[in-house]
Design a protein around this motif. Structure first.
Motif, PDB file in Angstrom:
ATOM      1  N   SER A  12       8.904  14.131  78.538  1.00  0.00           N
ATOM      2  CA  SER A  12      10.272  14.403  78.642  1.00  0.00           C
ATOM      3  C   SER A  12      10.740  13.764  79.409  1.00  0.00           C
ATOM      4  O   SER A  12      12.295  13.902  79.523  1.00  0.00           O
ATOM      5  CB  SER A  12      10.324  16.029  79.199  1.00  0.00           C
ATOM      6  N   THR A  13      10.116  12.613  80.145  1.00  0.00           N
ATOM      7  CA  THR A  13      10.948  11.641  80.825  1.00  0.00           C
ATOM      8  C   THR A  13      10.655  10.387  80.255  1.00  0.00           C
ATOM      9  O   THR A  13       9.633  10.043  79.940  1.00  0.00           O
ATOM     10  CB  THR A  13      10.028  11.600  82.505  1.00  0.00           C
ATOM     11  N   TYR A  36      16.514  14.884  77.657  1.00  0.00           N
ATOM     12  CA  TYR A  36      15.566  14.008  78.271  1.00  0.00           C
ATOM     13  C   TYR A  36      15.838  13.555  79.682  1.00  0.00           C
ATOM     14  O   TYR A  36      17.017  13.214  79.968  1.00  0.00           O
ATOM     15  CB  TYR A  36      15.167  12.686  77.396  1.00  0.00           C
ATOM     16  N   ARG A  37      14.784  13.579  80.546  1.00  0.00           N
ATOM     17  CA  ARG A  37      15.242  12.863  81.676  1.00  0.00           C
ATOM     18  C   ARG A  37      15.034  11.364  81.623  1.00  0.00           C
ATOM     19  O   ARG A  37      13.854  10.709  81.349  1.00  0.00           O
ATOM     20  CB  ARG A  37      14.236  13.322  83.117  1.00  0.00           C
ATOM     21  N   VAL A  38      15.980  10.487  82.218  1.00  0.00           N
ATOM     22  CA  VAL A  38      15.938   9.217  81.882  1.00  0.00           C
ATOM     23  C   VAL A  38      16.063   8.369  83.122  1.00  0.00           C
ATOM     24  O   VAL A  38      16.849   8.761  84.258  1.00  0.00           O
ATOM     25  CB  VAL A  38      17.164   8.596  80.932  1.00  0.00           C
ATOM     26  N   ILE A  39      15.055   7.508  83.522  1.00  0.00           N
ATOM     27  CA  ILE A  39      14.921   6.554  84.511  1.00  0.00           C
ATOM     28  C   ILE A  39      15.126   5.098  83.989  1.00  0.00           C
ATOM     29  O   ILE A  39      14.668   4.523  83.286  1.00  0.00           O
ATOM     30  CB  ILE A  39      13.506   6.489  85.322  1.00  0.00           C
ATOM     31  N   CYS A  56      21.582   9.175  84.746  1.00  0.00           N
ATOM     32  CA  CYS A  56      20.326   8.465  84.790  1.00  0.00           C
ATOM     33  C   CYS A  56      19.857   8.296  86.310  1.00  0.00           C
ATOM     34  O   CYS A  56      20.869   7.950  87.282  1.00  0.00           O
ATOM     35  CB  CYS A  56      20.355   6.956  84.042  1.00  0.00           C
ATOM     36  N   GLU A  57      18.691   8.210  86.587  1.00  0.00           N
ATOM     37  CA  GLU A  57      18.069   8.010  87.871  1.00  0.00           C
ATOM     38  C   GLU A  57      17.972   6.447  87.737  1.00  0.00           C
ATOM     39  O   GLU A  57      17.364   5.743  86.545  1.00  0.00           O
ATOM     40  CB  GLU A  57      16.603   8.630  87.795  1.00  0.00           C
TER      41      GLU A  57
END
Length: 67
Positions: A12-13, A36-39, A56-57
């Motif tokens: 999920s990342t 989604y977690r987006v980096i 976003c991170e």
């Protein structure tokens, strides 16, 4: 069409290289919109890039660093 992520799954990342560009930014926005977690990778001489979607991170990364 992206499926919804499983919050218990490590998938999920997502790490996006190029989130400041035309396609990468839209991809990051699509992923964020689907939960989604987006980096986002940003250049190492920056701590924040305003071109990256705000949710976003941001992580400064030097792809040439071998250490």
């Amino acid at each position: 069409m992206l499926s919804q992520p499983d919050p218990e799954s490590p998938r999920s990342t997502v790490f996006v290289i190029g989130a400041t560009g035309f396609i990468g930014r839209r991809l990051a926005e699509q992923l964020l919109g689907n939960g989604y977690r987006v980096i986002a990778m940003i250049r190492p001489n920056r701590q924040h890039d305003p071109r990256v979607p705000s949710a976003c991170e941001q992580v400064p990364v030097d792809l040439m660093d071998t250490g």
